[in-house]
Design an enzyme around this catalytic site. Sequence first.
Site, PDB file in Angstrom:
ATOM      1  N   TYR A 180      -2.173   0.764   5.599  1.00 18.30           N
ATOM      2  CA  TYR A 180      -2.075   0.441   4.054  1.00 18.30           C
ATOM      3  C   TYR A 180      -3.628   0.137   3.618  1.00 18.30           C
ATOM      4  CZ  TYR A 180      -1.442  -4.588   4.460  1.00 18.30           C
ATOM      5  OH  TYR A 180      -1.594  -6.008   4.975  1.00 18.30           O
ATOM      6  N   GLU A 181      -4.634  -0.370   4.474  1.00 20.35           N
ATOM      7  CA  GLU A 181      -6.065  -0.624   4.135  1.00 20.35           C
ATOM      8  C   GLU A 181      -6.638   0.352   3.922  1.00 20.35           C
ATOM      9  OE1 GLU A 181      -7.609  -4.276   6.309  1.00 20.35           O
ATOM     10  OE2 GLU A 181      -5.999  -3.890   7.516  1.00 20.35           O
ATOM     11  N   ALA A 234       4.650 -10.543  10.160  1.00 24.78           N
ATOM     12  CA  ALA A 234       5.293 -11.184   9.253  1.00 24.78           C
ATOM     13  C   ALA A 234       6.369 -10.124   8.682  1.00 24.78           C
ATOM     14  CB  ALA A 234       4.426 -11.874   8.265  1.00 24.78           C
ATOM     15  N   HIS A 284      -4.342  -2.499   9.270  1.00 26.77           N
ATOM     16  CA  HIS A 284      -3.192  -2.026   8.595  1.00 26.77           C
ATOM     17  C   HIS A 284      -3.581  -0.590   8.069  1.00 26.77           C
ATOM     18  CE1 HIS A 284      -2.515  -6.362   8.267  1.00 26.77           C
ATOM     19  NE2 HIS A 284      -1.225  -5.946   8.693  1.00 26.77           N
ATOM     20  N   SER A 331      -0.075 -11.492   9.986  1.00 30.22           N
ATOM     21  CA  SER A 331      -0.328 -12.359   8.781  1.00 30.22           C
ATOM     22  C   SER A 331       0.029 -13.817   8.907  1.00 30.22           C
ATOM     23  CB  SER A 331       0.122 -11.704   7.622  1.00 30.22           C
ATOM     24  OG  SER A 331       0.037 -10.484   7.520  1.00 30.22           O
ATOM     25  N   HIS A 337      -5.954 -12.660   7.482  1.00 28.07           N
ATOM     26  CA  HIS A 337      -6.521 -12.181   8.684  1.00 28.07           C
ATOM     27  C   HIS A 337      -7.944 -12.510   8.861  1.00 28.07           C
ATOM     28  CE1 HIS A 337      -2.962  -9.379   8.879  1.00 28.07           C
ATOM     29  NE2 HIS A 337      -2.978  -9.781   7.677  1.00 28.07           N
ATOM     30  N   HIS A 354       2.986 -11.951  -1.523  1.00 27.45           N
ATOM     31  CA  HIS A 354       2.082 -12.211  -0.291  1.00 27.45           C
ATOM     32  C   HIS A 354       1.816 -13.644  -0.196  1.00 27.45           C
ATOM     33  CE1 HIS A 354      -0.768 -11.323   2.865  1.00 27.45           C
ATOM     34  NE2 HIS A 354      -1.571 -11.672   2.244  1.00 27.45           N
ATOM     35  N   MET A 374       4.878  -3.646   7.520  1.00 24.38           N
ATOM     36  CA  MET A 374       4.033  -2.544   7.297  1.00 24.38           C
ATOM     37  C   MET A 374       3.037  -2.655   8.852  1.00 24.38           C
ATOM     38  SD  MET A 374       2.927  -3.812   3.378  1.00 24.38           S
ATOM     39  CE  MET A 374       4.002  -4.394   2.322  1.00 24.38           C
ATOM     40  N   SER A 375       3.473  -2.957   9.661  1.00 25.40           N
ATOM     41  CA  SER A 375       2.593  -2.914  10.903  1.00 25.40           C
ATOM     42  C   SER A 375       3.264  -2.631  12.084  1.00 25.40           C
ATOM     43  CB  SER A 375       1.855  -4.410  10.772  1.00 25.40           C
ATOM     44  OG  SER A 375       2.775  -5.302  11.335  1.00 25.40           O
ATOM     45  N   ASN A 394      10.656 -13.992   4.529  1.00 28.25           N
ATOM     46  CA  ASN A 394      11.283 -13.901   3.127  1.00 28.25           C
ATOM     47  C   ASN A 394      12.358 -12.818   3.366  1.00 28.25           C
ATOM     48  OD1 ASN A 394       8.993 -11.360   3.509  1.00 28.25           O
ATOM     49  ND2 ASN A 394      10.358 -10.958   2.149  1.00 28.25           N
TER      50      ASN A 394
HETATM   51  N1  HPA Z   1       8.429  -6.204   3.070  1.00 28.30           N
HETATM   52  C1  HPA Z   1       7.193  -5.405   3.782  1.00 28.30           C
HETATM   53  N2  HPA Z   1       6.648  -6.092   4.434  1.00 28.30           N
HETATM   54  C2  HPA Z   1       6.737  -7.393   4.633  1.00 28.30           C
HETATM   55  C3  HPA Z   1       7.741  -8.266   4.073  1.00 28.30           C
HETATM   56  C4  HPA Z   1       8.527  -7.446   3.148  1.00 28.30           C
HETATM   57  O1  HPA Z   1       9.590  -7.869   2.503  1.00 28.30           O
HETATM   58  N3  HPA Z   1       7.670  -9.582   3.958  1.00 28.30           N
HETATM   59  C5  HPA Z   1       6.425  -9.404   4.935  1.00 28.30           C
HETATM   60  N4  HPA Z   1       6.005  -8.551   5.391  1.00 28.30           N
END
Ligand code: HPA
Length: 281
Positions: free
Chosen positions: A94-95, A122, A92, A39, A70, A256, A220-221, A244
């Site tokens: 989650y998609e 990310a 992903h 991302s 993306h 996001h 998540m990847s 973050n």
């Molecule tokens: N959690 C999960 N996935 C993420 C995060 C997070 O804080 N930041 C970027 N991808």
Amino acid sequence: MNTILGANEVNIGECLAETATYLAPRLGISPEIGIILGSGLGLLAEAVEGAVRIPYGDIPHFPHPTVAGHAGNLVAGLLAGQPVLVWQGRFHYYEGHGLEQVTYPVRVMQKLGVRRLVVTNAAGAVNPLFQPGETMIITDHLNLMGHNPLRGPNLEELGPRFPDLAAAYDPRLRELARQAAAEFGLAVREGIYAALPGPSYETPAEIRMLQRLGADAVGMSTVPEVIVARHGGQRVLGLSCITNQAAGVAGHAVSHAEVVEVASRASRDLARLIKGVLAAV
Ligand code: HPA
């Protein structure tokens, strides 16, 4: 356009052959290194020389990415003198894709002869010392997605039934990444990446759990792709862009928009780091 139907032996083998037959004559290179961009990290694709750009929608048996940030292009060409395939955008879990779809580009690369894979993402900092904008070289992972992409019948021509993951993240490539970071004066961290299915961000209690499990970053990847890469015998370098502090670490919400914004700003450093590794490999 067909999409892959599942881990059915005949179908995945046939799909891979068709996808590779479509791609190989269009690439203009014989690819050796694959790079999957996470991302907001699409910038590196612009540095590819003699770039051939193929939208995912044109590639037989490819799913379609659904997340903003993306782009969904395969870019083939030379980067630091190396023939590369850069995947600008990933699929992903989650998609709603199955893990065989999430990892399909990795299988395609194996079919095309790619021996090394750089995966980027990310990620949120679970380790309270890690700051947004920093890069983490992944040393190991926790697969907390609840699924494994190799579940189901094993295709012996793709890899062994029970692949070893003891050195999933290649020590030599990690060393080259540390050296490239030192050369360019980039601060890098090293640590363990925990993969959760998403798409909701974690609760503070879940982040405390991950801290106790030894995770340094969460996302998540990446983990399914790395498992499939190792299954097929590829060497892997994993790089997380810390975007973050994870839920509860700094006390403010995770968004996001923030993730993509920080990743975009950090993508220049990440691109330099990857080019440095490629120049030395
Ligand atoms: N959690 C999960 N996935 C993420 C995060 C997070 O804080 N930041 C970027 N991808």
